[in-house]
Scaffold this motif. Structure first.
Motif, mmCIF file in Angstrom:
data_model
loop_
_atom_site.group_PDB
_atom_site.id
_atom_site.type_symbol
_atom_site.label_atom_id
_atom_site.label_comp_id
_atom_site.label_asym_id
_atom_site.label_seq_id
_atom_site.Cartn_x
_atom_site.Cartn_y
_atom_site.Cartn_z
ATOM 1 N N VAL A 1 0.863 -1.184 0.000
ATOM 2 C CA VAL A 1 0.000 0.000 0.000
ATOM 3 C C VAL A 1 0.896 1.229 0.000
ATOM 4 O O VAL A 1 1.831 1.313 0.809
ATOM 5 C CB VAL A 1 -0.915 0.045 1.236
ATOM 6 N N ILE A 2 0.603 2.154 -0.893
ATOM 7 C CA ILE A 2 1.333 3.423 -0.945
ATOM 8 C C ILE A 2 0.347 4.544 -0.656
ATOM 9 O O ILE A 2 -0.741 4.584 -1.227
ATOM 10 C CB ILE A 2 1.983 3.633 -2.326
ATOM 11 N N HIS B 1 -4.048 11.806 -9.014
ATOM 12 C CA HIS B 1 -3.579 10.998 -10.140
ATOM 13 C C HIS B 1 -2.391 10.174 -9.666
ATOM 14 O O HIS B 1 -1.508 10.693 -8.986
ATOM 15 C CB HIS B 1 -3.116 11.897 -11.288
ATOM 16 N N TRP B 2 -2.357 8.912 -10.058
ATOM 17 C CA TRP B 2 -1.227 8.062 -9.725
ATOM 18 C C TRP B 2 -0.476 7.676 -10.999
ATOM 19 O O TRP B 2 -1.084 7.317 -12.020
ATOM 20 C CB TRP B 2 -1.698 6.793 -9.014
ATOM 21 N N LYS C 1 -6.225 -3.478 -12.998
ATOM 22 C CA LYS C 1 -5.553 -4.435 -12.117
ATOM 23 C C LYS C 1 -4.960 -3.761 -10.883
ATOM 24 O O LYS C 1 -4.306 -4.400 -10.084
ATOM 25 C CB LYS C 1 -4.466 -5.187 -12.884
ATOM 26 N N ILE C 2 -5.177 -2.469 -10.771
ATOM 27 C CA ILE C 2 -4.668 -1.740 -9.612
ATOM 28 C C ILE C 2 -5.848 -1.020 -8.984
ATOM 29 O O ILE C 2 -6.705 -0.481 -9.686
ATOM 30 C CB ILE C 2 -3.581 -0.736 -10.047
ATOM 31 N N SER C 3 -5.901 -1.028 -7.679
ATOM 32 C CA SER C 3 -7.003 -0.336 -7.018
ATOM 33 C C SER C 3 -6.462 0.780 -6.135
ATOM 34 O O SER C 3 -5.285 0.784 -5.748
ATOM 35 C CB SER C 3 -7.836 -1.317 -6.187
ATOM 36 N N LEU D 1 -1.436 -2.338 -4.285
ATOM 37 C CA LEU D 1 -0.819 -3.234 -5.267
ATOM 38 C C LEU D 1 -0.889 -4.639 -4.700
ATOM 39 O O LEU D 1 -0.232 -4.949 -3.702
ATOM 40 C CB LEU D 1 0.636 -2.821 -5.509
ATOM 41 N N THR D 2 -1.698 -5.491 -5.292
ATOM 42 C CA THR D 2 -1.882 -6.834 -4.772
ATOM 43 C C THR D 2 -1.239 -7.855 -5.700
ATOM 44 O O THR D 2 -1.158 -7.645 -6.910
ATOM 45 C CB THR D 2 -3.372 -7.145 -4.610
#
Lengths: 121, 113
Positions: free
Chosen positions: B19-20, B32-33, B59-61, B75-76
Motif C-alpha cells: 500500500v502506498i 492521479h497516480w 488491475k490496480i485499485s 498493489l496486490t
C-alpha cells in the motif's frame, strides 16, 4: 496508440547558451505542460499552456524560460541562458478534459513524452 | 503544498501486497497516480475524483478519502513488472487549474523474484 514525442532525447550545452526543447503533443489534446525532474528527485511542474497562452507557471519558470506553440503541432520550451542547475530531465505532457458521471468536467490523465535529458556544462 | 507519500521505499517478493499512501494539506479535487521506471517517463495508472469516480488501470485499485485529503494505492499479488517509482499527483483546483499536478516525492517499489 497516440503518444507524445520529444526531441532531442539528450541535449548537452554550455552554461549561458540557449536551448530549445521540442514536443509534439497528442493531436486532439488542448492542454500542454512542461515538467522537469532533477536526477533522483520528484517531477516538478513548470508551466501549463492552453489556447496559445500560459495558463499557469511555477516559481521555477522565471524570465529565462518561455514556451511557444509555433504551429499546429509543436510545443517548445526555450531556456534563454542555461545555468548548471537547469540540468534535468524535461518532460512534456498533454491532456484533455472528460465529462464525469456527475456531469462536471475533470482532467484526464496526462500523457508524458519520453523526456529530454538536458546537461549543462 | 507538495503531497507527502509514504513509505519512501518498499521491497517485496513476487506475490506480496503493498500500500502506498499520499497525503495533502490542501483540499483535493482529484488525485492521479503514475508509475515511473528508471530512465523512462511517468505512466498513468489511476485518477480518483472527488465524489468517488475513478478511472484507470483495472488491475490496480486505489482509494480517495476526501475528508482526510488522502489517497492510497493498493498493489496486490505484485509482479516483477510493478517495480518502479510511484508518484501521486494532486489537483487542488479542478477545472480552474488547467490540469496542473503537484507531485509527491515518490515511493520506490522493488519486487524481487
Amino acid at each position: 496508440e497516440p503518444e507524445v514525442t520529444q526531441t532531442p532525447s539528450h541535449q548537452v550545452t554550455q552554461m549561458g547558451q540557449e536551448v530549445i526543447l521540442r514536443c509534439v503533443p497528442i493531436s486532439n489534446h488542448l492542454y500542454f505542460y512542461w515538467y522537469r525532474q532533477i536526477l533522483g528527485q520528484k517531477v516538478e511542474f513548470l508551466v501549463s499552456f492552453y489556447n496559445n497562452e500560459i495558463s499557469e507557471k511555477s516559481e521555477i519558470f522565471d524570465d529565462q524560460f518561455s514556451v511557444e506553440r509555433p504551429d499546429g503541432s509543436n510545443f517548445t520550451l526555450k531556456i534563454r541562458s542555461t545555468k548548471l542547475e537547469d540540468s534535468a530531465m524535461y518532460f512534456c505532457a498533454s491532456s484533455s478534459l472528460f465529462r464525469t458521471g456527475a456531469g462536471t468536467s475533470a482532467w484526464n490523465e496526462q500523457f508524458f513524452g519520453p523526456g529530454t535529458r538536458l546537461t549543462v556544462l | 503544498q507538495q503531497p507527502v507519500q509514504s513509505p519512501q521505499a518498499v521491497i517485496l517478493r513476487e506475490g506480496e501486497d503493498a500500500v502506498i499512501n499520499c497525503s495533502s494539506s490542501k483540499a483535493l479535487y482529484s488525485v492521479h497516480w503514475y508509475r515511473q521506471k528508471h530512465g523512462e517517463a511517468p505512466v498513468f495508472l489511476m485518477i480518483l475524483l472527488k465524489g468517488g469516480e475513478q478511472k484507470g488501470h483495472d488491475k490496480i485499485s486505489a482509494s480517495f478519502n476526501e475528508k482526510k485529503q488522502q489517497s492510497s494505492l493498493y498493489l496486490t499479488a505484485s509482479q516483477l513488472s510493478y517495480s518502479g517509482t510511484y508518484f501521486c499527483g494532486t489537483d487542488i483546483a479542478g477545472g480552474t487549474s488547467y490540469g496542473k499536478l503537484t507531485f509527491g516525492q515518490g515511493t520506490i517499489l522493488t519486487v524481487h523474484p
